[in-house]
Design a protein around this motif. Sequence first.
Motif, PDB file in Angstrom:
ATOM      1  N   ILE A 107       0.926  -1.122   0.084  1.00 21.00           N
ATOM      2  CA  ILE A 107       0.042   0.116  -0.054  1.00 21.00           C
ATOM      3  C   ILE A 107       0.923   1.258   0.123  1.00 21.00           C
ATOM      4  CG2 ILE A 107      -1.909   1.046   1.076  1.00 21.00           C
ATOM      5  CD1 ILE A 107      -2.484  -1.850   0.265  1.00 21.00           C
ATOM      6  N   ALA A 108       0.804   2.046  -0.890  1.00 21.00           N
ATOM      7  CA  ALA A 108       1.755   3.237  -0.988  1.00 21.00           C
ATOM      8  C   ALA A 108       0.689   4.576  -1.075  1.00 21.00           C
ATOM      9  CB  ALA A 108       2.283   2.985  -2.421  1.00 21.00           C
ATOM     10  N   ALA A 109       1.381   5.541  -0.443  1.00 26.81           N
ATOM     11  CA  ALA A 109       0.613   6.825  -0.372  1.00 26.81           C
ATOM     12  C   ALA A 109       0.385   7.440  -1.727  1.00 26.81           C
ATOM     13  CB  ALA A 109       1.672   7.813   0.514  1.00 26.81           C
ATOM     14  N   SER A 110       1.401   7.455  -2.622  1.00 25.73           N
ATOM     15  CA  SER A 110       1.426   7.752  -4.033  1.00 25.73           C
ATOM     16  C   SER A 110       2.282   7.098  -5.069  1.00 25.73           C
ATOM     17  CB  SER A 110       1.422   9.175  -4.218  1.00 25.73           C
ATOM     18  OG  SER A 110       2.830   9.769  -3.801  1.00 25.73           O
ATOM     19  N   SER A 111       2.438   7.538  -6.309  1.00 27.61           N
ATOM     20  CA  SER A 111       3.424   7.117  -7.084  1.00 27.61           C
ATOM     21  C   SER A 111       4.580   7.413  -6.968  1.00 27.61           C
ATOM     22  CB  SER A 111       2.640   7.369  -8.672  1.00 27.61           C
ATOM     23  OG  SER A 111       2.787   8.938  -8.752  1.00 27.61           O
ATOM     24  N   ALA A 112       4.675   8.358  -6.192  1.00 23.70           N
ATOM     25  CA  ALA A 112       6.191   9.106  -5.704  1.00 23.70           C
ATOM     26  C   ALA A 112       6.691   8.144  -4.670  1.00 23.70           C
ATOM     27  CB  ALA A 112       5.943  10.483  -5.305  1.00 23.70           C
ATOM     28  N   ALA A 113       6.064   7.402  -3.987  1.00 28.92           N
ATOM     29  CA  ALA A 113       6.458   6.452  -2.746  1.00 28.92           C
ATOM     30  C   ALA A 113       7.683   5.545  -3.313  1.00 28.92           C
ATOM     31  CB  ALA A 113       5.507   5.645  -2.342  1.00 28.92           C
ATOM     32  N   TYR A 114       8.778   5.308  -2.394  1.00 25.41           N
ATOM     33  CA  TYR A 114       9.719   4.352  -2.727  1.00 25.41           C
ATOM     34  C   TYR A 114       9.248   2.992  -3.298  1.00 25.41           C
ATOM     35  CZ  TYR A 114       9.559   2.094   1.977  1.00 25.41           C
ATOM     36  OH  TYR A 114       9.282   1.477   3.094  1.00 25.41           O
ATOM     37  N   ASP A 115       7.915   2.712  -2.790  1.00 25.28           N
ATOM     38  CA  ASP A 115       7.517   1.374  -3.335  1.00 25.28           C
ATOM     39  C   ASP A 115       7.561   1.089  -4.799  1.00 25.28           C
ATOM     40  OD1 ASP A 115       6.095   0.158  -0.918  1.00 25.28           O
ATOM     41  OD2 ASP A 115       5.522   2.299  -0.889  1.00 25.28           O
TER      42      ASP A 115
END
Length: 232
Positions: free
Chosen positions: A128-136
């Motif tokens: 689960i990522a906060a946004s597309s900018a996350a390190y995931d």
Amino acid sequence: MVIQSSKSNRSVPPLENGDRLSRAEFERRYTAAPHIKKAELIEGIVYMPAALRFRSHGQPHARLMVWLGNYQIATIGTALADNTTVRLDLDNEPQPDIALFIEPEFGGQVRISSDDYLEGAPELIAEIAASSAAYDLGDKKKAYRRNGVREYLVWQMFENKLDWFALQDDEYVPLLPDETGIIRSQTFPGLWLAIDSLLNGEMLQVMAVLQQGLNSQEHQTFVQQLRDRLAD
């Protein structure tokens, strides 16, 4: 004994976000800090997430667990892990939100170490990522690809978008929904997802589509293949 343990812990440097550590040193500091509930080593850098909120993490995490958990129950030789540390390589020790994998005795990629960690690449990981900018979707995605995680799901909450990647020729390519809006796993036959229903919170439809996948011939064939591996 307690006093000795306390002195020992005080001699270990604290685990801090952004530290650059070896995997062994990361494990040493993490073990000495039981108050820290989640920390990851990605490409040699320590990441420690902020407190997790309900709508942006807890709820979508639970929905993915329900979906994947029902698949795991119906599929012999598979296991599901929630926030379990994975020793990928010397620079990467993530703690993915969810991992679905084939158990070692059924021919899976991972091993379970003597100290109860996963070692190697689970066949499927979901984050689960906060946004597309996350390190995931950055360094973590690269580490998963390089180590052979065969499928990778990232649910970006800010955009309410879910990307499902499959490993093909050592690169991640997106798995796309068919004309009925269903994405089908290539690694776990019968793992079907009604993507729009998930994003809209329509879990009854998500589970109905999953049941169709579990009733499919491809899932039955896969289960038999896993049984045959155990027999061998």
